[in-house]
Design a protein around this motif. Structure first.
Motif, PDB file in Angstrom:
ATOM      1  N   THR A 101       0.841  -1.208   0.000  1.00 22.53           N
ATOM      2  CA  THR A 101       0.000   0.000   0.000  1.00 22.53           C
ATOM      3  C   THR A 101       0.868   1.247   0.000  1.00 22.53           C
ATOM      4  O   THR A 101       0.485   2.258  -0.580  1.00 22.53           O
ATOM      5  CB  THR A 101      -0.947   0.029   1.213  1.00 22.53           C
ATOM      6  OG1 THR A 101      -0.188  -0.065   2.411  1.00 22.53           O
ATOM      7  CG2 THR A 101      -1.972  -1.069   1.146  1.00 22.53           C
ATOM      8  N   GLN A 102       2.034   1.170   0.627  1.00 16.22           N
ATOM      9  CA  GLN A 102       2.914   2.337   0.686  1.00 16.22           C
ATOM     10  C   GLN A 102       3.341   2.778  -0.710  1.00 16.22           C
ATOM     11  O   GLN A 102       3.290   3.967  -1.036  1.00 16.22           O
ATOM     12  CB  GLN A 102       4.161   2.043   1.547  1.00 16.22           C
ATOM     13  CG  GLN A 102       3.865   1.832   3.000  1.00 16.22           C
ATOM     14  CD  GLN A 102       3.392   0.407   3.325  1.00 16.22           C
ATOM     15  OE1 GLN A 102       3.405  -0.499   2.489  1.00 16.22           O
ATOM     16  NE2 GLN A 102       2.926   0.216   4.551  1.00 16.22           N
ATOM     17  N   ASP A 103       3.768   1.825  -1.533  1.00 18.01           N
ATOM     18  CA  ASP A 103       4.167   2.164  -2.904  1.00 18.01           C
ATOM     19  C   ASP A 103       2.988   2.677  -3.710  1.00 18.01           C
ATOM     20  O   ASP A 103       3.113   3.636  -4.475  1.00 18.01           O
ATOM     21  CB  ASP A 103       4.770   0.942  -3.603  1.00 18.01           C
ATOM     22  CG  ASP A 103       6.140   0.575  -3.058  1.00 18.01           C
ATOM     23  OD1 ASP A 103       6.779   1.409  -2.378  1.00 18.01           O
ATOM     24  OD2 ASP A 103       6.575  -0.568  -3.316  1.00 18.01           O
ATOM     25  N   GLU A 119       0.197   4.175  -2.570  1.00 20.39           N
ATOM     26  CA  GLU A 119      -0.211   5.502  -2.109  1.00 20.39           C
ATOM     27  C   GLU A 119       0.772   6.577  -2.537  1.00 20.39           C
ATOM     28  O   GLU A 119       0.366   7.699  -2.857  1.00 20.39           O
ATOM     29  CB  GLU A 119      -0.417   5.498  -0.597  1.00 20.39           C
ATOM     30  CG  GLU A 119      -1.646   4.710  -0.209  1.00 20.39           C
ATOM     31  CD  GLU A 119      -2.025   4.866   1.250  1.00 20.39           C
ATOM     32  OE1 GLU A 119      -1.961   5.994   1.762  1.00 20.39           O
ATOM     33  OE2 GLU A 119      -2.382   3.859   1.870  1.00 20.39           O
ATOM     34  N   GLN A 120       2.047   6.246  -2.557  1.00 23.86           N
ATOM     35  CA  GLN A 120       3.049   7.221  -3.009  1.00 23.86           C
ATOM     36  C   GLN A 120       2.785   7.603  -4.462  1.00 23.86           C
ATOM     37  O   GLN A 120       2.813   8.781  -4.824  1.00 23.86           O
ATOM     38  CB  GLN A 120       4.448   6.633  -2.857  1.00 23.86           C
ATOM     39  CG  GLN A 120       5.553   7.570  -3.269  1.00 23.86           C
ATOM     40  CD  GLN A 120       6.924   6.947  -3.099  1.00 23.86           C
ATOM     41  OE1 GLN A 120       7.072   5.747  -2.874  1.00 23.86           O
ATOM     42  NE2 GLN A 120       7.947   7.766  -3.209  1.00 23.86           N
ATOM     43  N   TRP A 121       2.491   6.617  -5.301  1.00 24.03           N
ATOM     44  CA  TRP A 121       2.209   6.870  -6.713  1.00 24.03           C
ATOM     45  C   TRP A 121       0.902   7.640  -6.885  1.00 24.03           C
ATOM     46  O   TRP A 121       0.824   8.580  -7.677  1.00 24.03           O
ATOM     47  CB  TRP A 121       2.156   5.529  -7.453  1.00 24.03           C
ATOM     48  CG  TRP A 121       1.921   5.656  -8.920  1.00 24.03           C
ATOM     49  CD1 TRP A 121       2.809   6.090  -9.869  1.00 24.03           C
ATOM     50  CD2 TRP A 121       0.718   5.349  -9.622  1.00 24.03           C
ATOM     51  NE1 TRP A 121       2.221   6.063 -11.107  1.00 24.03           N
ATOM     52  CE2 TRP A 121       0.935   5.612 -10.986  1.00 24.03           C
ATOM     53  CE3 TRP A 121      -0.527   4.873  -9.223  1.00 24.03           C
ATOM     54  CZ2 TRP A 121      -0.036   5.406 -11.950  1.00 24.03           C
ATOM     55  CZ3 TRP A 121      -1.497   4.664 -10.189  1.00 24.03           C
ATOM     56  CH2 TRP A 121      -1.251   4.928 -11.539  1.00 24.03           C
ATOM     57  N   ARG A 174      -0.544   9.667  -4.702  1.00 26.72           N
ATOM     58  CA  ARG A 174      -0.324  11.061  -4.249  1.00 26.72           C
ATOM     59  C   ARG A 174       0.485  11.860  -5.268  1.00 26.72           C
ATOM     60  O   ARG A 174       0.206  13.023  -5.511  1.00 26.72           O
ATOM     61  CB  ARG A 174       0.386  11.073  -2.897  1.00 26.72           C
ATOM     62  CG  ARG A 174      -0.520  10.820  -1.720  1.00 26.72           C
ATOM     63  CD  ARG A 174       0.160  11.145  -0.397  1.00 26.72           C
ATOM     64  NE  ARG A 174       1.402  10.409  -0.200  1.00 26.72           N
ATOM     65  CZ  ARG A 174       1.486   9.180   0.320  1.00 26.72           C
ATOM     66  NH1 ARG A 174       0.393   8.549   0.710  1.00 26.72           N
ATOM     67  NH2 ARG A 174       2.652   8.587   0.459  1.00 26.72           N
ATOM     68  N   LYS A 175       1.494  11.225  -5.848  1.00 30.69           N
ATOM     69  CA  LYS A 175       2.373  11.900  -6.817  1.00 30.69           C
ATOM     70  C   LYS A 175       1.576  12.543  -7.945  1.00 30.69           C
ATOM     71  O   LYS A 175       1.873  13.647  -8.386  1.00 30.69           O
ATOM     72  CB  LYS A 175       3.365  10.885  -7.396  1.00 30.69           C
ATOM     73  CG  LYS A 175       4.292  11.442  -8.440  1.00 30.69           C
ATOM     74  CD  LYS A 175       5.247  10.362  -8.949  1.00 30.69           C
ATOM     75  CE  LYS A 175       6.157  10.905 -10.033  1.00 30.69           C
ATOM     76  NZ  LYS A 175       7.073   9.852 -10.519  1.00 30.69           N
ATOM     77  N   SER A 190      -1.925  12.946  -7.828  1.00 32.59           N
ATOM     78  CA  SER A 190      -3.230  13.416  -7.326  1.00 32.59           C
ATOM     79  C   SER A 190      -4.386  12.654  -7.953  1.00 32.59           C
ATOM     80  O   SER A 190      -5.356  13.237  -8.440  1.00 32.59           O
ATOM     81  CB  SER A 190      -3.386  14.920  -7.570  1.00 32.59           C
ATOM     82  OG  SER A 190      -2.394  15.638  -6.885  1.00 32.59           O
ATOM     83  N   GLY A 228      -5.609  12.287  -4.860  1.00 35.25           N
ATOM     84  CA  GLY A 228      -4.406  11.817  -4.191  1.00 35.25           C
ATOM     85  C   GLY A 228      -4.515  11.571  -2.712  1.00 35.25           C
ATOM     86  O   GLY A 228      -3.571  11.099  -2.094  1.00 35.25           O
ATOM     87  N   GLU A 229      -5.643  11.894  -2.122  1.00 32.74           N
ATOM     88  CA  GLU A 229      -5.817  11.738  -0.667  1.00 32.74           C
ATOM     89  C   GLU A 229      -6.780  10.604  -0.361  1.00 32.74           C
ATOM     90  O   GLU A 229      -7.833  10.498  -0.982  1.00 32.74           O
ATOM     91  CB  GLU A 229      -6.335  13.037  -0.048  1.00 32.74           C
ATOM     92  CG  GLU A 229      -5.395  14.217  -0.206  1.00 32.74           C
ATOM     93  CD  GLU A 229      -4.064  13.989   0.501  1.00 32.74           C
ATOM     94  OE1 GLU A 229      -4.065  13.455   1.618  1.00 32.74           O
ATOM     95  OE2 GLU A 229      -3.025  14.365  -0.088  1.00 32.74           O
ATOM     96  N   ARG A 230      -6.400   9.786   0.614  1.00 34.22           N
ATOM     97  CA  ARG A 230      -7.280   8.696   1.032  1.00 34.22           C
ATOM     98  C   ARG A 230      -8.481   9.270   1.748  1.00 34.22           C
ATOM     99  O   ARG A 230      -8.365  10.105   2.629  1.00 34.22           O
ATOM    100  CB  ARG A 230      -6.546   7.739   1.957  1.00 34.22           C
ATOM    101  CG  ARG A 230      -7.298   6.430   2.105  1.00 34.22           C
ATOM    102  CD  ARG A 230      -6.805   5.534   3.184  1.00 34.22           C
ATOM    103  NE  ARG A 230      -5.460   5.049   3.049  1.00 34.22           N
ATOM    104  CZ  ARG A 230      -4.997   4.025   3.744  1.00 34.22           C
ATOM    105  NH1 ARG A 230      -5.770   3.390   4.607  1.00 34.22           N
ATOM    106  NH2 ARG A 230      -3.757   3.628   3.599  1.00 34.22           N
TER     107      ARG A 230
END
Length: 90
Positions: A23-25, A27-29, A31-32, A34, A87-89
């Protein structure tokens, strides 16, 4: 879910635009750029229909729920999923 992958389907899309092991990878993508859409965890090497039956999330109640047309469109609200907007959860 053990050995799952995360698949992102953007808002309005019929097909995934990203596949991630964490999930970290993901979410980073997301967010990058939006992005808006849904990130869901899916089982690996197993169809979602079979996974849902094996984990008692679904039981076919009639014959049409055992047919190809139903199975190929099957989805399950019990899989882990996250909604994103710009980009935001959310």
């Amino acid at each position: 879910m053990k050995n799952g992958i995360y698949i992102f389907v953007g808002e309005g899309s019929r097909f995934p635009s990203g596949v991630f092991t964490t999930t970290q990878d993901a979410e980073q993508w997301i967010r990058k750029y939006s992005l808006s859409g849904i990130l869901s965890q899916y089982p690996v090497d197993e169809g979602l229909y079979d996974w849902a039956i094996e984990n008692d999330f679904f039981k076919a109640k009639n014959e049409h729920q055992k047919e190809a047309k139903f199975i190929q469109q099957f989805t399950c609200a019990s899989i882990e999923h996250f909604h994103f907007e710009n980009g935001e959860r959310g």
